[in-house]
Structure formats: C-alpha cells, structure tokens
Design a protein around this motif. Structure first.
Motif, PDB file in Angstrom:
ATOM      1  N   LEU A   1     -23.435  80.777  57.740  1.00  0.00           N
ATOM      2  CA  LEU A   1     -25.381  81.141  57.443  1.00  0.00           C
ATOM      3  C   LEU A   1     -25.139  81.974  55.908  1.00  0.00           C
ATOM      4  O   LEU A   1     -26.425  81.586  55.682  1.00  0.00           O
ATOM      5  N   TRP A   2     -24.545  83.005  55.969  1.00  0.00           N
ATOM      6  CA  TRP A   2     -24.687  83.666  54.608  1.00  0.00           C
ATOM      7  C   TRP A   2     -23.990  82.904  53.963  1.00  0.00           C
ATOM      8  O   TRP A   2     -24.886  82.820  52.625  1.00  0.00           O
TER       9      TRP A   2
ATOM     10  N   PRO B   1     -19.895  85.505  50.819  1.00  0.00           N
ATOM     11  CA  PRO B   1     -18.775  85.622  51.265  1.00  0.00           C
ATOM     12  C   PRO B   1     -17.897  86.112  50.207  1.00  0.00           C
ATOM     13  O   PRO B   1     -16.499  86.902  50.478  1.00  0.00           O
ATOM     14  N   VAL B   2     -17.355  85.083  49.703  1.00  0.00           N
ATOM     15  CA  VAL B   2     -16.401  84.627  48.605  1.00  0.00           C
ATOM     16  C   VAL B   2     -16.597  85.731  47.476  1.00  0.00           C
ATOM     17  O   VAL B   2     -14.868  85.983  47.598  1.00  0.00           O
ATOM     18  N   ALA B   3     -17.721  86.093  47.102  1.00  0.00           N
ATOM     19  CA  ALA B   3     -17.321  86.740  46.383  1.00  0.00           C
ATOM     20  C   ALA B   3     -16.938  88.518  46.542  1.00  0.00           C
ATOM     21  O   ALA B   3     -16.900  89.482  45.670  1.00  0.00           O
ATOM     22  N   VAL B   4     -17.827  88.980  47.809  1.00  0.00           N
ATOM     23  CA  VAL B   4     -17.245  90.573  48.116  1.00  0.00           C
ATOM     24  C   VAL B   4     -16.275  90.483  48.585  1.00  0.00           C
ATOM     25  O   VAL B   4     -15.476  90.522  48.368  1.00  0.00           O
ATOM     26  N   LEU B   5     -15.464  89.291  48.993  1.00  0.00           N
ATOM     27  CA  LEU B   5     -13.461  89.290  49.010  1.00  0.00           C
ATOM     28  C   LEU B   5     -12.998  89.350  47.302  1.00  0.00           C
ATOM     29  O   LEU B   5     -12.341  90.052  47.582  1.00  0.00           O
ATOM     30  N   GLN B   6     -13.623  88.145  47.072  1.00  0.00           N
ATOM     31  CA  GLN B   6     -13.025  88.815  45.543  1.00  0.00           C
ATOM     32  C   GLN B   6     -13.089  90.664  45.159  1.00  0.00           C
ATOM     33  O   GLN B   6     -12.359  91.293  44.582  1.00  0.00           O
TER      34      GLN B   6
ATOM     35  N   TRP C   1     -19.155  95.197  44.998  1.00  0.00           N
ATOM     36  CA  TRP C   1     -18.270  95.858  45.282  1.00  0.00           C
ATOM     37  C   TRP C   1     -19.489  96.810  46.699  1.00  0.00           C
ATOM     38  O   TRP C   1     -18.828  97.206  47.536  1.00  0.00           O
ATOM     39  N   MET C   2     -20.300  97.008  46.325  1.00  0.00           N
ATOM     40  CA  MET C   2     -21.430  97.532  47.510  1.00  0.00           C
ATOM     41  C   MET C   2     -21.467  96.798  48.557  1.00  0.00           C
ATOM     42  O   MET C   2     -21.153  97.435  49.621  1.00  0.00           O
ATOM     43  N   PHE C   3     -21.006  95.225  48.763  1.00  0.00           N
ATOM     44  CA  PHE C   3     -21.465  95.219  50.103  1.00  0.00           C
ATOM     45  C   PHE C   3     -20.046  95.130  50.899  1.00  0.00           C
ATOM     46  O   PHE C   3     -19.640  95.142  52.004  1.00  0.00           O
ATOM     47  N   ALA C   4     -18.583  95.036  49.409  1.00  0.00           N
ATOM     48  CA  ALA C   4     -17.692  95.427  50.323  1.00  0.00           C
ATOM     49  C   ALA C   4     -17.496  96.505  51.369  1.00  0.00           C
ATOM     50  O   ALA C   4     -16.326  96.557  51.591  1.00  0.00           O
TER      51      ALA C   4
END
Length: 249
Positions: free
Chosen positions: A14-15, A31-36, A212-215
């Motif tokens: 959903l995110w 989510p992919v960008a956060v993982l990166q 980076w914040m989300f990570a």
C-alpha cells in the motif's frame, strides 16, 4: 507469524502504491528508495555507528533509571511515611516531559553522553516507580498476614513476599519505560548530538534526504521491536516463575 507477515507485506505494498501514484515521492519515498537510502548509510558506516551510539544511550539510561526507580517504588508501596514524603514529587515530575528538559540538562551536564543518559533515566524512572508502587500496594493483605502468622519477620515478609509479588509490575513498568527511552533519545539526538539515529533524522532535512529520514525512523522502530521481544524472552525464560500470565502480550 504468517498473518503478521501478510499484514506487513500488505502495508508495504500500500505504501508503494500511494507513493508511486498519489503522493510526490519527494515527500513520501517508496520502500525501494528508503532501502537504497539505508544502503548508502550502511556502506559509509553511518548507520551502524549510529545504531551502536543510540542503543548505548538508551540501554544505559533505561538501566540507570530502573535501578533508581525500583527501590523508590518499593519504599513508597510499603511505607505510608515514604509515600507521604515522596508522592508529591513523583506525581509532579512525572507530568513534566523529559523533552522539555533537554536544554536544561545540556546546560547542567554538557552536550556529551551524560546529559542524554540522565535524560533517558529521568523519563524511565517515573514509569517504573509508579508501576512498582502500584504492584506493591496491590499485594493481597491475606498473603502478607499469612506470612506473618507463619512467623516471618518484617524483613522476611519484604524479601519473600513483597518483592516476588511485585515483580510482574516491575517487569511491565520497565517494558513501558523502554518505549519512553526510544522516544526521548530521538528528541535528544535531534537537538543536541553529533551522532545517533535522531541526528540522522535531523541533519537529513538539510539535504532534503527524506529517504534517510524514513530509513532512520524504520531502524528505530525495528530496534524497539527487537528490544521489546528480547525483554519478553527474558521474562518468559529467566523470570517465568514470578511472571506467569504477564508475558503473554
């Protein structure tokens, strides 16, 4: 476990959909960008060092605050005189948020580790104190009278009855205080630190690195989840005799 995994996967999907089709990824990265972003922080060593620093502060403050709070809670729960003397301060300062004292603690203790550890200990202590005192005062009077009838002296009643009977409340209080420790460390590191996960969240705004914040936020949540599960495991394995029915959730 299957249901939990399915619910997490559904939220991640959903995110991904919302950040792809409905919201600008600049404000809500996928989510992919956060993982990166997390991978970038991991490669340069920032993420691991920040995790180590934040967890050291959290655990040190949590243990210190609990070590101070448990004897106070036991005294308040057992003695009416101690309750009359200490209660006003407990119920005044526990409503003064630790975040409001960040600047004051920096003035008193400096910008080093001491101020952050004491701040976490402050946030931890009142939760553990109130839970401990509540557990002691809730012990059945019949149980205490039975021990006295069997010849137990006051100190023996305290060691053999009061402390074991109050362990469930102490355990729950420390578990609740652990969550408060994570809350306080994030705020403290945002305002007065040059390392830690809160520092990553705060400095990422300068470069608008929302990923980076989300990570860092997700890592904080994962660390809290893992620490809570470890504390539950400790309760079930090490203190099972005293915590029956408490570690179910």
């Amino acid at each position: 476990m299957a249901w939990s995994a399915a619910s997490v996967a559904a939220v991640v999907l959903l995110w991904q959909a919302v950040s792809t089709w409905f919201v600008d990824p600049m404000f809500l990265p996928t989510p992919v960008a956060v993982l990166q972003g997390a991978w970038q922080l991991l490669l340069d060593g920032t993420l691991l060092s920040s995790i180590a620093v934040s967890m050291m502060r959290i655990l040190s403050g949590w243990i210190l605050g609990s070590a101070i709070a448990i004897p106070i809670g036991l005294a308040v729960g057992v003695s009416r005189t101690a309750r009359a003397l200490i209660d006003p301060f407990i119920h005044f300062f526990r409503f003064v948020p630790a975040i409001a004292l960040v600047t004051l603690f920096i003035v008193w203790f400096g910008v080093g580790e001491v101020s952050k550890i004491i701040l976490i200990a402050y946030a931890t202590a009142f939760i553990v104190t109130v839970n401990t005192a509540s557990g002691v005062s809730g012990i059945s009077q019949d149980k205490l009278d039975a021990a006295r009838c069997l010849g137990a002296k006051p100190l023996q009643v305290f060691r053999r009855v009061t402390i074991p009977a109050s362990l469930p409340s102490i355990y729950v209080g420390m578990r609740l205080a652990l969550a408060s420790s994570f809350l306080v460390i994030a705020a403290a590191e945002m305002l007065a630190a040059d390392s830690g996960l809160g520092y990553i969240i705060w400095t990422a705004r300068l470069y608008f690195q929302v990923d980076w914040m989300f990570a860092a936020i997700i890592v904080l949540g994962l660390l809290g989840f893992i620490t809570d599960r470890l504390w539950r495991w400790a309760g079930r394995s090490l203190f099972q005799r005293f915590l029956r029915g408490v570690t179910g959730y």
